[in-house]
Scaffold this active site. Sequence first.
Site, short mmCIF file in Angstrom:
data_model
loop_
_atom_site.label_atom_id
_atom_site.label_comp_id
_atom_site.label_asym_id
_atom_site.label_seq_id
_atom_site.Cartn_x
_atom_site.Cartn_y
_atom_site.Cartn_z
N GLU A 1 0.63 -1.38 -0.12
CA GLU A 1 -0.27 0.01 -0.22
C GLU A 1 1.11 1.36 -0.20
OE1 GLU A 1 -4.02 0.29 1.96
OE2 GLU A 1 -2.42 0.57 3.42
N HIS B 1 6.65 -26.48 2.77
CA HIS B 1 5.88 -27.89 2.11
C HIS B 1 4.63 -26.87 1.69
CE1 HIS B 1 7.62 -30.77 5.21
NE2 HIS B 1 7.58 -29.08 6.07
N LYS C 1 -13.88 2.25 -2.62
CA LYS C 1 -14.61 3.17 -1.04
C LYS C 1 -16.18 3.56 -2.23
CE LYS C 1 -10.93 3.24 1.80
NZ LYS C 1 -9.97 4.50 3.02
#
EC number: 5.3.1.9
Length: 414
Positions: A266, A292, A405
Amino acid sequence: MRLDTRFLSGFPEALSRHGPLLEEARRRLLAKRGEPGSMLGWMDLPEDTETLREVRRYREANPWVEDFVLIGIGGSALGPKALEAAFNESGVRFHYLDHVEPEPTLRLLRTLDPRKTLVNAVSKSGSTAETLAGLAVFLKWLKAHLGEDWRRHLVVTTDPKEGPLRAFAEREGLKAFAIPKEVGGRFSALSPVGLLPLAFAGADLDALLMGARKANETALAPLEESLPLKTALLLHLHRHLPVHVFMVYSERLSHLPSWFVQLHDESLGKVDRQGQRVGTTAVPALGPKDQHAQVQLFREGPLDKLLALVIPEAPLEDVEIPEVGGLEAASYLFGKTLFQLLKAEAEATYEALAEAGQRVYALFLPEVSPYAVGWLMQHLMWQTAFLGELWEVNAFDQPGVELGKVLTRKRLAG
């Protein structure tokens, strides 16, 4: 904390060669310190003893808390979650409402005793949709079960003066902690955003902030001793590689990679001052679990990554692996300790990644302690800020999230 670049030949020469560039980046960053809107207040958080005292007084006044619910998202939750998971010594149970999914929200409400629950609503702007939605749900729950006593069970952390959450707290007479004006959400872990939950977790706040002060000291040190400038240069020299893996060898720090992903992505994924898209994509990884899962890709997949391994050098306590009859295949483990196995796996993965041709370096922590982790987190904030100057972006805004937003509001309003 020490930097290891044994598999990156030529780095000392590169550091010397790029010294003027790094010094100029640091000069430009520090020249903004104190300017309104510079968002560099995170540099001063380790020295904020008054907030530390305020947090401690509040903790001491509320010994009844058995469950702590933090309602927040992004930087309002990632830092506290990373630190609390590592250093919770109090027995207080922590719950994070960093989502808006109804089923887990209802499951949480059904398990909590409101009389022993403290709710902490956290939002720098005070207008974060997810936080306000969660607050509304929990507020209804508190009022239904506690009547007028609900106020004792709600504390907010928000802007010092502005925003809906601050106004609500003042209207209702709630305790409110201030996130300093010049501290952005993803840089707020060492503000009340993180310190308040950590006080209830019983963590050593003095050691945490002492470690952060050590990071400040090294950030301002001469180039040869400035750890954040060195790691910023490593990322700068490898900016042509699109992926930056942040792999931590500590189960206690299992949430730290997610905190780093937000900090890095960000802050640095931006359009630069020349109008070019810049940035690398941080990928979280946890050792040894991801040996793994992701290490297969890291070893034999594309050579498009810079990998940073965070490896503790010593445990705070350890467990010996006992001999077990019938498990002779594991005899090489008998008599060793769990930490010896962890360290061997980390070092082996480090070497194996380098042998595969991946670009990889390590940050060795003395141990996983509040001091070391405070140092590491503040170090990574400095690293990010220096990279903002090197990549010619504002590391402290996030214009790319605003449209989402706006469109969310539009859909809900419609």
